[in-house]
Design a protein around this motif. Structure first.
Motif, mmCIF file in Angstrom:
data_model
loop_
_atom_site.group_PDB
_atom_site.id
_atom_site.type_symbol
_atom_site.label_atom_id
_atom_site.label_comp_id
_atom_site.label_asym_id
_atom_site.label_seq_id
_atom_site.Cartn_x
_atom_site.Cartn_y
_atom_site.Cartn_z
ATOM 1 N N ILE A 57 47.983 7.452 -40.199
ATOM 2 C CA ILE A 57 46.942 7.625 -39.183
ATOM 3 C C ILE A 57 45.563 7.253 -39.699
ATOM 4 N N GLN A 58 45.300 7.520 -40.984
ATOM 5 C CA GLN A 58 43.972 7.200 -41.507
ATOM 6 C C GLN A 58 43.751 5.690 -41.635
ATOM 7 N N ARG A 59 44.831 4.915 -41.550
ATOM 8 C CA ARG A 59 44.672 3.454 -41.536
ATOM 9 C C ARG A 59 44.736 2.883 -40.126
ATOM 10 N N ARG A 60 45.348 3.647 -39.192
ATOM 11 C CA ARG A 60 45.435 3.179 -37.797
ATOM 12 C C ARG A 60 44.129 3.377 -37.046
ATOM 13 N N LEU A 61 43.415 4.466 -37.345
ATOM 14 C CA LEU A 61 42.211 4.776 -36.578
ATOM 15 C C LEU A 61 41.057 3.867 -36.978
ATOM 16 N N PRO A 62 40.198 3.497 -36.019
ATOM 17 C CA PRO A 62 39.055 2.649 -36.356
ATOM 18 C C PRO A 62 38.008 3.446 -37.133
ATOM 19 N N LYS A 63 37.324 2.743 -38.019
ATOM 20 C CA LYS A 63 36.263 3.382 -38.799
ATOM 21 C C LYS A 63 34.922 2.998 -38.204
ATOM 22 N N PHE A 64 33.943 3.895 -38.272
ATOM 23 C CA PHE A 64 32.603 3.555 -37.804
ATOM 24 C C PHE A 64 31.580 4.433 -38.494
ATOM 25 N N GLY A 65 30.330 4.015 -38.462
ATOM 26 C CA GLY A 65 29.240 4.790 -39.038
ATOM 27 C C GLY A 65 29.194 4.659 -40.550
ATOM 28 N N PHE A 66 28.176 5.260 -41.139
ATOM 29 C CA PHE A 66 28.075 5.274 -42.594
ATOM 30 C C PHE A 66 27.239 6.468 -43.019
ATOM 31 N N LYS A 67 27.348 6.846 -44.275
ATOM 32 C CA LYS A 67 26.564 7.941 -44.842
ATOM 33 C C LYS A 67 25.451 7.327 -45.667
ATOM 34 N N ILE A 69 23.091 7.200 -48.481
ATOM 35 C CA ILE A 69 23.046 7.885 -49.775
ATOM 36 C C ILE A 69 21.629 8.302 -50.148
ATOM 37 N N ASN A 70 20.630 7.765 -49.459
ATOM 38 C CA ASN A 70 19.238 8.101 -49.768
ATOM 39 C C ASN A 70 18.664 9.191 -48.855
ATOM 40 N N ARG A 71 19.530 9.791 -48.009
ATOM 41 C CA ARG A 71 19.061 10.801 -47.066
ATOM 42 C C ARG A 71 18.498 12.010 -47.814
ATOM 43 N N VAL A 72 17.348 12.482 -47.344
ATOM 44 C CA VAL A 72 16.744 13.685 -47.905
ATOM 45 C C VAL A 72 16.881 14.788 -46.867
ATOM 46 N N GLU A 73 17.499 15.905 -47.249
ATOM 47 C CA GLU A 73 17.704 16.979 -46.289
ATOM 48 C C GLU A 73 16.755 18.131 -46.556
ATOM 49 N N TYR A 74 16.079 18.559 -45.487
ATOM 50 C CA TYR A 74 15.112 19.643 -45.586
ATOM 51 C C TYR A 74 15.641 20.882 -44.884
ATOM 52 N N LYS A 75 15.221 22.051 -45.353
ATOM 53 C CA LYS A 75 15.479 23.309 -44.650
ATOM 54 C C LYS A 75 14.306 23.509 -43.701
ATOM 55 N N ALA A 76 14.584 23.628 -42.410
ATOM 56 C CA ALA A 76 13.526 23.741 -41.406
ATOM 57 C C ALA A 76 13.036 25.178 -41.311
ATOM 58 N N ILE A 77 11.727 25.349 -41.405
ATOM 59 C CA ILE A 77 11.099 26.663 -41.220
ATOM 60 C C ILE A 77 10.076 26.514 -40.090
ATOM 61 N N ASN A 78 10.148 27.393 -39.082
ATOM 62 C CA ASN A 78 9.262 27.300 -37.922
ATOM 63 C C ASN A 78 7.958 28.071 -38.136
ATOM 64 N N LEU A 79 6.952 27.692 -37.356
ATOM 65 C CA LEU A 79 5.664 28.391 -37.406
ATOM 66 C C LEU A 79 5.819 29.870 -37.045
ATOM 67 N N SER A 80 6.734 30.156 -36.111
ATOM 68 C CA SER A 80 6.952 31.552 -35.701
ATOM 69 C C SER A 80 7.424 32.392 -36.891
#
Length: 148
Positions: A57-67, A69-80
């Motif tokens: 199944i992992q070869r039958r299904l189409p692949k799309f998108g990408f990850k 590698i340079n993504r920077v993830e932040y923890k969001a803190i609100n003004l409230s």
């Protein structure tokens, strides 16, 4: 009756299959493995995702998108959240150390301040990133921002 005559109840125990111990045992010859095929061979182990030779199944299904590698993830803190901290703890400077001790972030997380909620207290805020509206709201309330 004593401990030497104790026996398990009838049908409670079973002899194990002694595989590959000659034809007289009933489990000789192919040793319960059937005839030919991968499962009858020594050293056989099924690969993860193997479907008997059918296209997996992992070869039958189409692949799309990408990850990214340079993504920077932040923890969001609100003004409230900042407003609430300033009121409860009676502080005018909120940095990473204050957010860590309050349990909002872990030791390695990057922080971005977002503009959800209102800010009435004059606070000096230090974080890794700010949204434009959050910057405006902090400076409008008389506070300062420090980008790390």
């Amino acid at each position: 009756m004593n401990l030497s005559n104790l026996k398990p109840a009838t049908g409670a125990t079973k002899d194990r299959k002694r595989i590959g111990r000659g034809t007289g045992s009933g489990y000789g010859g192919t040793s319960t493995r059937g005839h030919k095929g991968a499962k009858s061979r020594s050293g056989y182990s099924k690969k993860i995702g193997f479907e008997g030779g059918q296209m997996p199944i992992q070869r039958r299904l189409p692949k799309f998108g990408f990850k990214n590698i340079n993504r920077v993830e932040y923890k969001a803190i609100n003004l409230s959240t900042l407003q609430q901290m300033a009121e409860e703890k009676n502080i005018s400077k909120i940095g990473l150390e204050e957010l860590r001790s309050a349990g909002f972030i872990s030791a390695t997380q990057l922080v971005k301040i977002l503009a959800k909620g209102t800010l009435s207290a004059k606070i000096d805020v230090e974080a890794h990133a700010f949204s434009k509206k959050a910057e405006e709201a902090i400076t409008a309330a008389g506070g300062t921002i420090v980008k790390l």
